[in-house]
Design a protein around this motif. Structure first.
Motif, PDB file in Angstrom:
ATOM      1  N   ARG A 106      -8.077 -24.729 -10.692  1.00 35.40           N
ATOM      2  CA  ARG A 106      -8.806 -25.503  -9.684  1.00 35.40           C
ATOM      3  C   ARG A 106     -10.023 -24.712  -9.191  1.00 35.40           C
ATOM      4  O   ARG A 106     -11.125 -25.256  -9.043  1.00 35.40           O
ATOM      5  CB  ARG A 106      -7.851 -25.833  -8.539  1.00 35.40           C
ATOM      6  N   HIS A 107      -9.844 -23.422  -8.956  1.00 27.36           N
ATOM      7  CA  HIS A 107     -10.956 -22.568  -8.519  1.00 27.36           C
ATOM      8  C   HIS A 107     -12.038 -22.522  -9.600  1.00 27.36           C
ATOM      9  O   HIS A 107     -13.231 -22.620  -9.297  1.00 27.36           O
ATOM     10  CB  HIS A 107     -10.434 -21.154  -8.234  1.00 27.36           C
ATOM     11  N   TYR A 108     -11.623 -22.384 -10.845  1.00 24.28           N
ATOM     12  CA  TYR A 108     -12.580 -22.333 -11.946  1.00 24.28           C
ATOM     13  C   TYR A 108     -13.390 -23.636 -12.024  1.00 24.28           C
ATOM     14  O   TYR A 108     -14.604 -23.606 -12.226  1.00 24.28           O
ATOM     15  CB  TYR A 108     -11.842 -22.092 -13.267  1.00 24.28           C
ATOM     16  N   GLN A 109     -12.742 -24.792 -11.837  1.00 26.70           N
ATOM     17  CA  GLN A 109     -13.437 -26.077 -11.888  1.00 26.70           C
ATOM     18  C   GLN A 109     -14.433 -26.212 -10.744  1.00 26.70           C
ATOM     19  O   GLN A 109     -15.524 -26.759 -10.923  1.00 26.70           O
ATOM     20  CB  GLN A 109     -12.423 -27.234 -11.836  1.00 26.70           C
ATOM     21  N   ARG A 155       5.744 -27.407  -4.917  1.00 27.54           N
ATOM     22  CA  ARG A 155       5.314 -28.272  -6.013  1.00 27.54           C
ATOM     23  C   ARG A 155       5.533 -27.673  -7.392  1.00 27.54           C
ATOM     24  O   ARG A 155       5.479 -28.387  -8.383  1.00 27.54           O
ATOM     25  CB  ARG A 155       3.823 -28.579  -5.847  1.00 27.54           C
ATOM     26  N   TRP A 156       5.741 -26.365  -7.472  1.00 29.28           N
ATOM     27  CA  TRP A 156       5.845 -25.706  -8.772  1.00 29.28           C
ATOM     28  C   TRP A 156       7.168 -24.965  -8.880  1.00 29.28           C
ATOM     29  O   TRP A 156       7.719 -24.489  -7.895  1.00 29.28           O
ATOM     30  CB  TRP A 156       4.691 -24.720  -8.959  1.00 29.28           C
ATOM     31  N   CYS A 157       7.636 -24.799 -10.126  1.00 30.93           N
ATOM     32  CA  CYS A 157       8.890 -24.075 -10.342  1.00 30.93           C
ATOM     33  C   CYS A 157       8.748 -22.629  -9.892  1.00 30.93           C
ATOM     34  O   CYS A 157       9.681 -22.050  -9.352  1.00 30.93           O
ATOM     35  CB  CYS A 157       9.296 -24.155 -11.812  1.00 30.93           C
ATOM     36  N   SER A 158       7.578 -22.058 -10.112  1.00 27.67           N
ATOM     37  CA  SER A 158       7.317 -20.686  -9.707  1.00 27.67           C
ATOM     38  C   SER A 158       5.916 -20.608  -9.104  1.00 27.67           C
ATOM     39  O   SER A 158       4.932 -20.783  -9.822  1.00 27.67           O
ATOM     40  CB  SER A 158       7.409 -19.750 -10.911  1.00 27.67           C
ATOM     41  N   GLU A 204       5.014 -29.525 -11.135  1.00 30.95           N
ATOM     42  CA  GLU A 204       3.785 -30.304 -11.215  1.00 30.95           C
ATOM     43  C   GLU A 204       2.710 -29.671 -12.089  1.00 30.95           C
ATOM     44  O   GLU A 204       1.658 -30.265 -12.282  1.00 30.95           O
ATOM     45  CB  GLU A 204       3.230 -30.562  -9.808  1.00 30.95           C
ATOM     46  N   ALA A 205       2.966 -28.488 -12.633  1.00 31.77           N
ATOM     47  CA  ALA A 205       2.009 -27.889 -13.569  1.00 31.77           C
ATOM     48  C   ALA A 205       2.019 -28.732 -14.839  1.00 31.77           C
ATOM     49  O   ALA A 205       3.084 -29.086 -15.352  1.00 31.77           O
ATOM     50  CB  ALA A 205       2.378 -26.446 -13.871  1.00 31.77           C
ATOM     51  N   GLY A 206       0.853 -29.048 -15.338  1.00 28.67           N
ATOM     52  CA  GLY A 206       0.727 -29.962 -16.468  1.00 28.67           C
ATOM     53  C   GLY A 206       1.454 -29.536 -17.724  1.00 28.67           C
ATOM     54  O   GLY A 206       1.944 -30.372 -18.477  1.00 28.67           O
ATOM     55  N   ASP A 207       1.563 -28.253 -17.984  1.00 28.89           N
ATOM     56  CA  ASP A 207       2.168 -27.781 -19.230  1.00 28.89           C
ATOM     57  C   ASP A 207       3.577 -27.223 -19.033  1.00 28.89           C
ATOM     58  O   ASP A 207       4.113 -26.581 -19.926  1.00 28.89           O
ATOM     59  CB  ASP A 207       1.282 -26.720 -19.871  1.00 28.89           C
ATOM     60  N   CYS A 208       4.194 -27.468 -17.902  1.00 32.64           N
ATOM     61  CA  CYS A 208       5.523 -26.923 -17.615  1.00 32.64           C
ATOM     62  C   CYS A 208       6.557 -28.048 -17.647  1.00 32.64           C
ATOM     63  O   CYS A 208       6.311 -29.141 -17.144  1.00 32.64           O
ATOM     64  CB  CYS A 208       5.535 -26.242 -16.240  1.00 32.64           C
ATOM     65  N   VAL A 209       7.713 -27.765 -18.217  1.00 32.03           N
ATOM     66  CA  VAL A 209       8.788 -28.751 -18.300  1.00 32.03           C
ATOM     67  C   VAL A 209       9.978 -28.378 -17.417  1.00 32.03           C
ATOM     68  O   VAL A 209      11.020 -29.019 -17.478  1.00 32.03           O
ATOM     69  CB  VAL A 209       9.271 -28.923 -19.761  1.00 32.03           C
ATOM     70  N   GLY A 263       2.173 -22.100 -10.095  1.00 30.96           N
ATOM     71  CA  GLY A 263       1.304 -22.339  -8.942  1.00 30.96           C
ATOM     72  C   GLY A 263       0.011 -21.560  -9.041  1.00 30.96           C
ATOM     73  O   GLY A 263      -1.072 -22.084  -8.779  1.00 30.96           O
ATOM     74  N   ASN A 264       0.107 -20.315  -9.439  1.00 32.77           N
ATOM     75  CA  ASN A 264      -1.087 -19.494  -9.567  1.00 32.77           C
ATOM     76  C   ASN A 264      -2.003 -20.030 -10.661  1.00 32.77           C
ATOM     77  O   ASN A 264      -3.225 -20.079 -10.493  1.00 32.77           O
ATOM     78  CB  ASN A 264      -0.702 -18.045  -9.852  1.00 32.77           C
ATOM     79  N   ARG A 265      -1.439 -20.454 -11.799  1.00 37.34           N
ATOM     80  CA  ARG A 265      -2.273 -20.989 -12.883  1.00 37.34           C
ATOM     81  C   ARG A 265      -3.007 -22.247 -12.453  1.00 37.34           C
ATOM     82  O   ARG A 265      -4.175 -22.439 -12.773  1.00 37.34           O
ATOM     83  CB  ARG A 265      -1.410 -21.264 -14.116  1.00 37.34           C
ATOM     84  N   VAL A 266      -2.339 -23.119 -11.692  1.00 33.78           N
ATOM     85  CA  VAL A 266      -2.983 -24.340 -11.205  1.00 33.78           C
ATOM     86  C   VAL A 266      -4.091 -23.991 -10.216  1.00 33.78           C
ATOM     87  O   VAL A 266      -5.193 -24.545 -10.278  1.00 33.78           O
ATOM     88  CB  VAL A 266      -1.946 -25.295 -10.574  1.00 33.78           C
ATOM     89  N   ARG A 267      -3.831 -23.052  -9.315  1.00 34.57           N
ATOM     90  CA  ARG A 267      -4.856 -22.668  -8.330  1.00 34.57           C
ATOM     91  C   ARG A 267      -6.053 -22.003  -9.007  1.00 34.57           C
ATOM     92  O   ARG A 267      -7.207 -22.271  -8.650  1.00 34.57           O
ATOM     93  CB  ARG A 267      -4.245 -21.747  -7.278  1.00 34.57           C
ATOM     94  N   VAL A 268      -5.798 -21.167 -10.001  1.00 31.18           N
ATOM     95  CA  VAL A 268      -6.896 -20.518 -10.721  1.00 31.18           C
ATOM     96  C   VAL A 268      -7.727 -21.562 -11.465  1.00 31.18           C
ATOM     97  O   VAL A 268      -8.964 -21.523 -11.444  1.00 31.18           O
ATOM     98  CB  VAL A 268      -6.356 -19.441 -11.695  1.00 31.18           C
TER      99      VAL A 268
END
Length: 132
Positions: free
Chosen positions: A126-129, A111-114, A95-100, A119-124
């Protein structure tokens, strides 16, 4: 490997992706994709060679042909095993936008491959936003 070998490997990858996309959603895979995967396996059929190791008879699966034909056949065989596995319906896309990447979740809510990478990039992000 030659250019033809590389093209054969890429063809197996593309046909596998097309078939997998349909099968994991419960649809019929394209007939040409299945035919191409079968043809790749036929190009370098596996032979179980018997040998004596000094104590017991052993068997090793070998394939004749060029390196590309052998690799394509091994990949097509692995694709056949994946496409016929009942777990194929559980395969998800990250579910990461830039991952295939596709993955087989160990837990139903994954939800994420890793989790450590995507998962960490999506959470970071989201936290930044939230704290912007």
């Amino acid at each position: 490997m030659t250019g033809a070998d590389l093209a054969a490997v890429h063809a197996v990858r593309d046909h596998t992706a097309r078939a997998l996309d349909r099968v994991r959603h419960g649809s019929r895979p394209p007939a040409d994709a299945l035919a191409a995967l079968n043809e790749a396996q036929r190009a370098a059929p596996a032979v179980a060679e018997l040998a004596w190791n000094g104590e017991v008879v052993t068997t090793v699966r070998r394939r004749p042909g060029s390196p590309g034909a052998r690799l394509s056949a091994w990949l097509a065989e692995a694709a056949a095993e994946l496409l016929t596995d009942p777990a194929v319906a559980k395969i998800r896309q990250c579910e990461a936008g830039d991952c295939v990447m596709l993955f087989l979740p160990a837990r139903p809510r994954r939800r994420w491959c890793s989790p450590a990478r995507c998962g960490n990039r999506v959470r970071v992000a989201r936290h930044y936003q939230r704290h912007k």
